[in-house]
Design a protein around this motif. Structure first.
Motif, PDB file in Angstrom:
ATOM      1  N   VAL A  20      -9.343   3.556  -1.335  1.00 59.08           N
ATOM      2  CA  VAL A  20     -10.104   3.565  -0.076  1.00 59.08           C
ATOM      3  C   VAL A  20     -10.622   2.167   0.267  1.00 59.08           C
ATOM      4  O   VAL A  20     -10.701   1.796   1.444  1.00 59.08           O
ATOM      5  CB  VAL A  20     -11.252   4.607  -0.126  1.00 59.08           C
ATOM      6  CG1 VAL A  20     -12.340   4.246  -1.097  1.00 59.08           C
ATOM      7  CG2 VAL A  20     -11.827   4.849   1.263  1.00 59.08           C
ATOM      8  N   THR A  21     -10.934   1.353  -0.742  1.00 50.12           N
ATOM      9  CA  THR A  21     -11.409  -0.011  -0.466  1.00 50.12           C
ATOM     10  C   THR A  21     -10.288  -0.823   0.181  1.00 50.12           C
ATOM     11  O   THR A  21     -10.500  -1.520   1.180  1.00 50.12           O
ATOM     12  CB  THR A  21     -11.862  -0.687  -1.785  1.00 50.12           C
ATOM     13  OG1 THR A  21     -12.896   0.104  -2.369  1.00 50.12           O
ATOM     14  CG2 THR A  21     -12.369  -2.090  -1.557  1.00 50.12           C
ATOM     15  N   LYS A  22      -9.073  -0.686  -0.360  1.00 56.54           N
ATOM     16  CA  LYS A  22      -7.929  -1.424   0.211  1.00 56.54           C
ATOM     17  C   LYS A  22      -7.640  -0.931   1.627  1.00 56.54           C
ATOM     18  O   LYS A  22      -7.320  -1.711   2.527  1.00 56.54           O
ATOM     19  CB  LYS A  22      -6.703  -1.223  -0.685  1.00 56.54           C
ATOM     20  CG  LYS A  22      -6.924  -1.727  -2.106  1.00 56.54           C
ATOM     21  CD  LYS A  22      -5.779  -1.299  -2.996  1.00 56.54           C
ATOM     22  CE  LYS A  22      -6.032  -1.688  -4.438  1.00 56.54           C
ATOM     23  NZ  LYS A  22      -5.022  -1.115  -5.349  1.00 56.54           N
ATOM     24  N   GLN A  23      -7.764   0.387   1.829  1.00 56.80           N
ATOM     25  CA  GLN A  23      -7.510   0.954   3.165  1.00 56.80           C
ATOM     26  C   GLN A  23      -8.529   0.411   4.167  1.00 56.80           C
ATOM     27  O   GLN A  23      -8.184   0.083   5.311  1.00 56.80           O
ATOM     28  CB  GLN A  23      -7.597   2.490   3.092  1.00 56.80           C
ATOM     29  CG  GLN A  23      -6.472   3.123   2.278  1.00 56.80           C
ATOM     30  CD  GLN A  23      -6.811   4.506   1.724  1.00 56.80           C
ATOM     31  OE1 GLN A  23      -7.825   5.099   2.078  1.00 56.80           O
ATOM     32  NE2 GLN A  23      -5.968   5.019   0.838  1.00 56.80           N
ATOM     33  N   LEU A  24      -9.772   0.266   3.726  1.00 60.00           N
ATOM     34  CA  LEU A  24     -10.814  -0.236   4.631  1.00 60.00           C
ATOM     35  C   LEU A  24     -10.600  -1.709   4.965  1.00 60.00           C
ATOM     36  O   LEU A  24     -10.858  -2.140   6.094  1.00 60.00           O
ATOM     37  CB  LEU A  24     -12.203  -0.030   4.007  1.00 60.00           C
ATOM     38  CG  LEU A  24     -12.726   1.409   4.058  1.00 60.00           C
ATOM     39  CD1 LEU A  24     -14.017   1.546   3.254  1.00 60.00           C
ATOM     40  CD2 LEU A  24     -12.977   1.829   5.506  1.00 60.00           C
ATOM     41  N   GLU A 166      -0.485  -4.539   2.006  1.00 58.94           N
ATOM     42  CA  GLU A 166      -0.664  -5.832   1.332  1.00 58.94           C
ATOM     43  C   GLU A 166      -0.301  -6.959   2.294  1.00 58.94           C
ATOM     44  O   GLU A 166       0.555  -6.785   3.165  1.00 58.94           O
ATOM     45  CB  GLU A 166       0.214  -5.897   0.089  1.00 58.94           C
ATOM     46  CG  GLU A 166      -0.289  -4.967  -0.999  1.00 58.94           C
ATOM     47  CD  GLU A 166       0.257  -5.317  -2.373  1.00 58.94           C
ATOM     48  OE1 GLU A 166       0.316  -6.515  -2.711  1.00 58.94           O
ATOM     49  OE2 GLU A 166       0.613  -4.384  -3.091  1.00 58.94           O
ATOM     50  N   THR A 167      -0.944  -8.108   2.129  1.00 59.98           N
ATOM     51  CA  THR A 167      -0.623  -9.259   2.991  1.00 59.98           C
ATOM     52  C   THR A 167      -0.223 -10.431   2.104  1.00 59.98           C
ATOM     53  O   THR A 167      -0.471 -10.429   0.895  1.00 59.98           O
ATOM     54  CB  THR A 167      -1.837  -9.703   3.829  1.00 59.98           C
ATOM     55  OG1 THR A 167      -2.826 -10.175   2.922  1.00 59.98           O
ATOM     56  CG2 THR A 167      -2.388  -8.574   4.664  1.00 59.98           C
ATOM     57  N   GLN A 168       0.347 -11.451   2.716  1.00 58.37           N
ATOM     58  CA  GLN A 168       0.750 -12.643   1.958  1.00 58.37           C
ATOM     59  C   GLN A 168      -0.380 -13.676   1.931  1.00 58.37           C
ATOM     60  O   GLN A 168      -0.284 -14.667   1.235  1.00 58.37           O
ATOM     61  CB  GLN A 168       1.995 -13.292   2.601  1.00 58.37           C
ATOM     62  CG  GLN A 168       3.221 -12.387   2.662  1.00 58.37           C
ATOM     63  CD  GLN A 168       3.660 -11.937   1.273  1.00 58.37           C
ATOM     64  OE1 GLN A 168       3.597 -12.706   0.321  1.00 58.37           O
ATOM     65  NE2 GLN A 168       4.069 -10.683   1.153  1.00 58.37           N
ATOM     66  N   SER A 169      -1.437 -13.430   2.720  1.00 58.38           N
ATOM     67  CA  SER A 169      -2.444 -14.476   2.902  1.00 58.38           C
ATOM     68  C   SER A 169      -3.134 -14.825   1.582  1.00 58.38           C
ATOM     69  O   SER A 169      -3.459 -13.970   0.777  1.00 58.38           O
ATOM     70  CB  SER A 169      -3.452 -14.006   3.948  1.00 58.38           C
ATOM     71  OG  SER A 169      -4.753 -14.054   3.435  1.00 58.38           O
TER      72      SER A 169
END
Ligand SMILES: Cc1cc2nc3c(=O)[nH]c(=O)nc-3n(C[C@H](O)[C@H](O)[C@H](O)COP(=O)(O)OP(=O)(O)OC[C@H]3O[C@@H](n4cnc5c(N)ncnc54)[C@H](O)[C@@H]3O)c2cc1C
Length: 322
Positions: A20-24, A166-169
């Motif tokens: 849920v933290t990643k989703q937020l 997921e992002t590349q940043s």
């Protein structure tokens, strides 16, 4: 920047940042406009959980590393968050609508004398105003709640209503805060940690789910559906009426007042498709619906439909894949 940043309070168990933290973080990045997405992370000195968060691209992580956090009660975390709030004054604070998120956010809201919307299903911003969207009036309407006069604007959000990406940043700033006042509170001693296997987590995170409705209740048919689930590697979930039947409980319930699921394959057997059920399955990739009533609303959301008897369907499928 006063009242400009969106905070997400990270939840972790056994060194794993909760989904849920990643989703937020992903959702906050989508709606942030000119605001920054900041994750607040409480961890012990030996933990290094930042990388699990960086993968989802927050602008900043504010971390408090202290061994007293190992046994910290929710009231202490709420107190530390209150101190951080006075220091940085965020625009909004988001928590997972989990046992821990609900406990900490309610305590913090009372300290900060601001608003808290529980169990949101969606969020958006209009300038700096957080629009908190949740079911209301017996779950019959979706309403938009705002807290225009007080900061931070606080909400808990149901797990799995957003998809984490997921992002590349790689430019997340890390800020370590070490000047908080830990109020002495030795009410809890942790002797051992054992992961709690929650059935609702397992349907919420399953790739394949078979949902049983009232059209397939009956011990013999439930056993056959279980056998089918084992063969397909699927988890069983149910509609609300079936939570009254052993062996099911509210942990198995899919829908607005149960779990939201996001499987690759969902097979519904004898499920009518009430909106309170379908609101929990909108993130499913493929929905196969079996119902003997051609007008059942479940067919409106299904990718593949079979109009007929769910019990016959299960038996035929079992023969095919044995
Ligand atoms: C505030 C509130 C919150 C709620 N939250 C939830 C929730 O989170 N989750 C949830 O599920 N419900 C929830 N409900 C209940 C919801 O409104 C429905 O009543 C419930 O989803 C219906 O469950 P069902 O489809 O199993 O049963 P039914 O509505 O009884 O439908 C059974 C279906 O099976 C079909 N059928 C019958 N026999 C067969 C057969 N032999 N073969 C094939 N098909 C057959 C029928 O045609 C029918 O369409 C909530 C209700 C309220 C008021």
């Amino acid at each position: 920047m006063i009242h400009k940043n969106i905070w997400i309070v990270a939840e972790h168990h056994q060194d794993i940042i909760q989904p849920v933290t990643k989703q937020l973080i992903t959702k906050a990045n989508q709606i942030k406009e000119n605001k920054k997405v900041i994750v607040v992370l409480f961890q012990t000195k030996e933990q290094t959980l930042e990388q699990q968060l960086i993968n989802y691209g927050p602008d900043e992580i504010i971390t408090v590393c202290d061994d007293r956090l190992k046994e910290a009660p929710d009231s202490l975390i709420a107190d530390l968050l209150s101190q951080l709030n006075h220091k940085y004054q965020p625009n909004s604070m988001l928590f997972g609508a989990t046992v821990i998120g609900r406990s900490i956010s309610a305590r913090l809201q009372a300290k900060l004398l601001t608003g808290l919307t529980a169990d949101c299903l969606d969020l958006k911003f209009e300038d700096d105003l957080l629009i908190q969207i949740k079911p209301s009036y017996g779950d019959n309407i979706m309403c938009e709640i705002v807290c225009p006069n007080n900061f931070p604007q606080m909400a808990t959000v149901r797990p799995n209503v957003f998809i984490a990406t997921e992002t590349q940043s790689n430019d997340t700033k890390i800020t370590i805060v070490d000047d908080l006042n830990f109020k002495e509170s030795k009410r809890i001693t942790v002797y051992e940690e054992i992961p709690l296997l929650s059935k609702s987590d397992s349907i919420a995170n399953a790739d394949r789910v078979i949902a049983l409705g009232r059209g397939i209740s009956g011990e013999e048919h439930i056993l056959k559906a279980n056998l089918l689930a084992t063969k397909l590697g699927a988890k069983i979930g149910v509609t609300r009426p079936l939570t009254d039947l052993p062996p099911f409980s509210v942990d198995d319930q899919i829908g607005q007042s149960g779990s939201s699921i996001a499987p690759k394959l969902l097979i519904t057997l004898g499920v009518h498709g009430a909106v309170q059920f379908t609101s929990g399955i909108t993130k499913s990739h493929y929905i196969v619906a079996i119902n003997n009533n051609p007008k059942a609303p479940i067919f409106d959301v299904a990718d593949y439909s079979y109009i007929g008897d769910a019990k016959t369907f299960v038996e035929a499928l079992l023969k095919l894949i044995q």
